[in-house]
Design a protein around this motif. Sequence first.
Motif, PDB file in Angstrom:
ATOM      1  N   ALA A 111      -7.954   0.215  -3.806  1.00 14.50           N
ATOM      2  CA  ALA A 111      -7.826  -1.217  -3.597  1.00 14.50           C
ATOM      3  C   ALA A 111      -6.417  -1.684  -3.952  1.00 14.50           C
ATOM      4  O   ALA A 111      -5.757  -2.409  -3.187  1.00 14.50           O
ATOM      5  N   ALA A 112      -5.922  -1.212  -5.105  1.00 13.18           N
ATOM      6  CA  ALA A 112      -4.581  -1.592  -5.536  1.00 13.18           C
ATOM      7  C   ALA A 112      -3.549  -1.074  -4.552  1.00 13.18           C
ATOM      8  O   ALA A 112      -2.594  -1.784  -4.202  1.00 13.18           O
ATOM      9  N   ALA A 113      -3.763   0.136  -4.053  1.00  8.56           N
ATOM     10  CA  ALA A 113      -2.825   0.753  -3.112  1.00  8.56           C
ATOM     11  C   ALA A 113      -2.767  -0.078  -1.835  1.00  8.56           C
ATOM     12  O   ALA A 113      -1.687  -0.280  -1.256  1.00  8.56           O
ATOM     13  N   GLU A 114      -3.899  -0.565  -1.406  1.00 11.40           N
ATOM     14  CA  GLU A 114      -3.973  -1.379  -0.213  1.00 11.40           C
ATOM     15  C   GLU A 114      -3.103  -2.638  -0.394  1.00 11.40           C
ATOM     16  O   GLU A 114      -2.310  -2.986   0.470  1.00 11.40           O
ATOM     17  N   ARG A 115      -3.222  -3.261  -1.595  1.00  9.00           N
ATOM     18  CA  ARG A 115      -2.383  -4.432  -1.885  1.00  9.00           C
ATOM     19  C   ARG A 115      -0.918  -4.020  -1.973  1.00  9.00           C
ATOM     20  O   ARG A 115      -0.017  -4.720  -1.491  1.00  9.00           O
ATOM     21  N   GLY A 116      -0.673  -2.870  -2.541  1.00  7.26           N
ATOM     22  CA  GLY A 116       0.702  -2.408  -2.756  1.00  7.26           C
ATOM     23  C   GLY A 116       1.412  -2.114  -1.445  1.00  7.26           C
ATOM     24  O   GLY A 116       2.642  -2.193  -1.368  1.00  7.26           O
ATOM     25  N   LYS A 117       0.651  -1.773  -0.406  1.00  5.19           N
ATOM     26  CA  LYS A 117       1.257  -1.417   0.871  1.00  5.19           C
ATOM     27  C   LYS A 117       2.155  -2.551   1.374  1.00  5.19           C
ATOM     28  O   LYS A 117       3.275  -2.308   1.855  1.00  5.19           O
ATOM     29  N   GLN A 118       1.669  -3.801   1.251  1.00  2.00           N
ATOM     30  CA  GLN A 118       2.428  -4.954   1.733  1.00  2.00           C
ATOM     31  C   GLN A 118       3.698  -5.138   0.902  1.00  2.00           C
ATOM     32  O   GLN A 118       4.796  -5.361   1.444  1.00  2.00           O
ATOM     33  N   ILE A 119       3.537  -4.992  -0.409  1.00  2.00           N
ATOM     34  CA  ILE A 119       4.700  -5.135  -1.286  1.00  2.00           C
ATOM     35  C   ILE A 119       5.756  -4.102  -0.921  1.00  2.00           C
ATOM     36  O   ILE A 119       6.957  -4.385  -0.864  1.00  2.00           O
ATOM     37  N   PHE A 120       5.277  -2.864  -0.649  1.00  2.00           N
ATOM     38  CA  PHE A 120       6.194  -1.773  -0.274  1.00  2.00           C
ATOM     39  C   PHE A 120       6.933  -2.141   1.014  1.00  2.00           C
ATOM     40  O   PHE A 120       8.147  -1.974   1.117  1.00  2.00           O
ATOM     41  N   THR A 121       6.173  -2.634   2.004  1.00  2.00           N
ATOM     42  CA  THR A 121       6.788  -2.988   3.273  1.00  2.00           C
ATOM     43  C   THR A 121       7.866  -4.058   3.080  1.00  2.00           C
ATOM     44  O   THR A 121       8.956  -3.964   3.640  1.00  2.00           O
ATOM     45  N   ASP A 122       7.583  -5.006   2.207  1.00  2.00           N
ATOM     46  CA  ASP A 122       8.538  -6.090   2.017  1.00  2.00           C
ATOM     47  C   ASP A 122       9.781  -5.657   1.262  1.00  2.00           C
ATOM     48  O   ASP A 122      10.889  -6.101   1.558  1.00  2.00           O
ATOM     49  N   ASN A 123       9.614  -4.783   0.301  1.00  2.00           N
ATOM     50  CA  ASN A 123      10.732  -4.493  -0.613  1.00  2.00           C
ATOM     51  C   ASN A 123      11.369  -3.121  -0.444  1.00  2.00           C
ATOM     52  O   ASN A 123      12.559  -2.954  -0.720  1.00  2.00           O
ATOM     53  N   CYS A 124      10.558  -2.122  -0.038  1.00  2.00           N
ATOM     54  CA  CYS A 124      11.042  -0.730  -0.161  1.00  2.00           C
ATOM     55  C   CYS A 124      11.366  -0.066   1.175  1.00  2.00           C
ATOM     56  O   CYS A 124      12.188   0.856   1.226  1.00  2.00           O
ATOM     57  N   VAL A 125      10.694  -0.505   2.235  1.00  2.00           N
ATOM     58  CA  VAL A 125      10.827   0.179   3.524  1.00  2.00           C
ATOM     59  C   VAL A 125      12.276   0.208   4.002  1.00  2.00           C
ATOM     60  O   VAL A 125      12.723   1.180   4.610  1.00  2.00           O
ATOM     61  N   ALA A 126      13.014  -0.824   3.676  1.00  2.00           N
ATOM     62  CA  ALA A 126      14.399  -0.882   4.132  1.00  2.00           C
ATOM     63  C   ALA A 126      15.154   0.398   3.789  1.00  2.00           C
ATOM     64  O   ALA A 126      15.940   0.896   4.584  1.00  2.00           O
ATOM     65  N   CYS A 127      14.916   0.915   2.613  1.00  2.00           N
ATOM     66  CA  CYS A 127      15.587   2.175   2.238  1.00  2.00           C
ATOM     67  C   CYS A 127      14.679   3.383   2.459  1.00  2.00           C
ATOM     68  O   CYS A 127      15.064   4.371   3.081  1.00  2.00           O
ATOM     69  N   HIS A 128      13.455   3.339   1.917  1.00  2.00           N
ATOM     70  CA  HIS A 128      12.596   4.533   1.907  1.00  2.00           C
ATOM     71  C   HIS A 128      11.894   4.756   3.240  1.00  2.00           C
ATOM     72  O   HIS A 128      11.232   5.776   3.412  1.00  2.00           O
ATOM     73  N   GLY A 129      12.023   3.816   4.153  1.00  2.00           N
ATOM     74  CA  GLY A 129      11.481   4.009   5.484  1.00  2.00           C
ATOM     75  C   GLY A 129       9.992   3.711   5.571  1.00  2.00           C
ATOM     76  O   GLY A 129       9.302   3.635   4.556  1.00  2.00           O
ATOM     77  N   GLU A 130       9.545   3.601   6.811  1.00  2.00           N
ATOM     78  CA  GLU A 130       8.135   3.357   7.098  1.00  2.00           C
ATOM     79  C   GLU A 130       7.299   4.474   6.511  1.00  2.00           C
ATOM     80  O   GLU A 130       7.582   5.642   6.761  1.00  2.00           O
ATOM     81  N   GLY A 131       6.306   4.141   5.655  1.00  2.00           N
ATOM     82  CA  GLY A 131       5.443   5.178   5.059  1.00  2.00           C
ATOM     83  C   GLY A 131       6.140   5.928   3.937  1.00  2.00           C
ATOM     84  O   GLY A 131       5.610   6.892   3.400  1.00  2.00           O
ATOM     85  N   GLY A 132       7.361   5.544   3.558  1.00  2.00           N
ATOM     86  CA  GLY A 132       8.035   6.157   2.399  1.00  2.00           C
ATOM     87  C   GLY A 132       8.584   7.546   2.647  1.00  2.00           C
ATOM     88  O   GLY A 132       8.706   8.353   1.718  1.00  2.00           O
ATOM     89  N   VAL A 133       8.941   7.862   3.907  1.00  2.00           N
ATOM     90  CA  VAL A 133       9.394   9.227   4.209  1.00  2.00           C
ATOM     91  C   VAL A 133      10.858   9.450   3.834  1.00  2.00           C
ATOM     92  O   VAL A 133      11.391  10.539   4.016  1.00  2.00           O
ATOM     93  N   GLY A 134      11.532   8.403   3.349  1.00  2.00           N
ATOM     94  CA  GLY A 134      12.896   8.583   2.870  1.00  2.00           C
ATOM     95  C   GLY A 134      13.940   8.487   3.966  1.00  2.00           C
ATOM     96  O   GLY A 134      13.617   8.437   5.155  1.00  2.00           O
ATOM     97  N   ASN A 135      15.210   8.459   3.572  1.00  2.00           N
ATOM     98  CA  ASN A 135      16.309   8.352   4.529  1.00  2.00           C
ATOM     99  C   ASN A 135      17.543   9.002   3.908  1.00  2.00           C
ATOM    100  O   ASN A 135      18.106   8.501   2.935  1.00  2.00           O
ATOM    101  N   GLN A 136      17.944  10.129   4.495  1.00  2.00           N
ATOM    102  CA  GLN A 136      19.054  10.870   3.894  1.00  2.00           C
ATOM    103  C   GLN A 136      20.396  10.188   4.137  1.00  2.00           C
ATOM    104  O   GLN A 136      21.363  10.442   3.426  1.00  2.00           O
TER     105      GLN A 136
END
Lengths: 501, 286
Positions: B202-227
């Motif tokens: 449940a928490a992860a489901e909520r966290g997904k949106q937070i990740f999209t808003d804050n982290c995707v810019a660097c870590h990419g869609e789904g968190g696969v990273g960006n070299q």
Amino acid sequence: MNDMADTGTITETGTVVERADVEAVNAKATRETLYAERVKIHPKLVHGHWRRIKWAVMGVTLAIYYLTPWIRWDRGPNLPDQAVLIDFANTRFFFFFLEIWPQEFYFVTGLLVLAALVLFLMTALAGRVWCGYMCPQTVWTDLMIMIERLVEGDRGRRIVLDKLPMSGSKLAKRVIKHALWLLVALLTGGAWVFYFGDAPTLMVDLVTGQAPIVAYTTIGVLTATTYLLGGLAREQVCTYMCPWPRIQGAMLDDESLMVSYRGWRGEPRSHYRKGESWDNRGDCIDCKQCVVVCPMGIDIRDGAQLECINCALCIDACNDVMTKINRPGNLIAYDSFQGLSAAAKGENHRFRPLRPRTLIYAGLIAVVGLIMLTALLMRTELDVNVLRDRNPLFVRLSDGGVRNGYTLRILNKEHDSMHVVLTLDGLEGGQLVLQGHDSGTVEVPVDDLQSLRAFVVLSPEATRKAMAAGEDVLDFAIVAHDTQSDRTSRNSTTFRLPEGR
Amino acid sequence: MNRTDDVTGFQTTGHEWDGIEELNRPLPRWWLMVWYACILWALVYFVLYPAWPLVGGYTKGVLGYSQRQTVAADLAKAQEAQSQWRQQIASADLTTIEKTPELFQFAVAGGKAAFGDNCAPCHGTGAQGFTGYPNLNDDDWLWGGSLDAIHTTIRYGIRSTSDNTRLNDMMAFGRDQILNRDQINDVTEYVLDISHQDHDAAAAERGKQIFTDNCVACHGEGGVGNQELGAPNLTDAIWLYGGDRNTIRQTVTNGRKGVMPTWEHRLDPVTIKQLAVYVHSLGGGQ
Ligand code: SF4
Ligand code: SF4
């Protein structure tokens, strides 16, 4: 024949035992000064049982030394067909069917250990027989003395020659003698270098001046040392330079055989005149034949001495005398301290070759020999060494799998190049990757070593399964198969996983 | 007090130990001569070569021989012998070096030595890394594992003093109050989820949106990273600072700013090339 004859002893049978005017090199009279001038020794030729053995040993050992490099052995292309070869350039040692690589240097170590043990055993059994018969110093000294005798005559003539003023004929004899000595010395140095290269080729190169400089230097040094040590220094080497006489004391015990004068039978010694009774006197007629034949110049009747090399020539000399005067032989003989003191008391004593000391030496020889034999039989033509990386022990991969690194050394001791296929055995989910090789096949050139990095990757599933089972070490093998010769080598090693979790 | 020993007839030297006296036996005269020759040799040596320590130095000897000079000469000779290889490495590109067996061997050997001297303190002698210092054996790379990427990283460093340094910023979402405590917990559960670990769904489901808003810019869609940006892949099994719940929460709260110095000014270009080839050869190079 005998220039030195003084009063001889006429025996019952009418033959003459000459009496020599001689003194032992370490006789009391010469013991006063701190530094003694060398007393020149002119050993007299003796005939007899032990001398014959000595000639035979000399012939055999010299023949082995000079001829070995010339024995041929098929080694295929690219290598000299030499049976015994020390190949420094390629760090190989060839010995008939054996081919020793640096990795197998323990064979040489084993041989040296064996040699040392055999020497110990020999000494425990019969004192310095090694010195008396087989030591190169003895063999070459004997050879040099033989040459001296051929050129200048036997002992008596040599002594006279020494005293004569220099003349044409004396100079000629000396020159011939030294020239022959140098020739023998040269041949000695020459024979040695043949162990390090293809003998026939090297021979031609040497004569035509094409051989490497180190070959000439070696020959030069060995020529000089052989001439100096065998021709000139002779017994001085054994008495003053060699450590072995000092060490051997620790190897001997009361039961060891040594060349001994049986004082209980020989004393009191005195000159003997024909017809005299043998009662109330010893068998020794003080003719000093035992002293004049001794290559060390000592008097064995003084008892066991550091200088004595146990060559038994004095036994032959005295036995000859005993025959002439009709007394039983072996007044000087191989006997032990126990034997001597027992006989002095009139008891019987039998030589005991089996004693704890000799049994231990023999046992050790057997053990080392067996270990070497086993190692020899287990040797393979296709030799693979697998060295596991220790740092790091394992690498976690991003997909959750684990990778281990190995260094593989493939040795090809055959006459053909090898195509070695490497596979894993006993590691489920494992994959072998060879750095720099797209396929799993490696080519190893003839008589060469191929070193390569190999990685074994364990799949994420297999990793998870093993870790769940609490394993952190998996046993498996890397199998090398040479498709050329159909040989296979299985090399057990381990795969490491992170601990716990 | 010399006397003559009755048993042997030798004179004794007069020395006695526990009742055992030393006999005076004559040495051969040639032995004495050899001894004199040795003394003479020692004197000659003393004059010719350095021999005697003094307070502020040592006697130099008339030949002026010095072991330091010999070593220096030997070193120069060794460098001279290596120079043809070093020249080839200087002019060849990295891929060519790796493809040429002799150059590769020379590069790996030199790289290994340079690694031990310069890199081992942080990355370990086996390049196995430590927490915060990447393992260079594995197949996970923050800034890329190709020969060129490795070469660039070594040359310019990360967040280093070099003008060309590679640089990124993992923000301190908690400390800088961009996210609150609950949001950080939720996004942490999400990261645990995408890296296939136990998590609160449940928490992860909520966290997904937070990740999209804050982290995707660097870590990419789904968190696969960006070299390109040096942003780590959050879905794999490799973590620089640790992949457990507490460490991830801490990372999100405070950010991370590891530094790798630039080696451009400390190592010559050939050595840097050798290092790149060596690191690439450790097994994880891409
Ligand atoms: S021991 Fe034999 S050879 Fe020696 S002096 Fe006596 S009899 Fe002659
Ligand atoms: S004493 Fe006899 S055994 Fe000893 S060295 Fe002389 S001849 Fe040889």
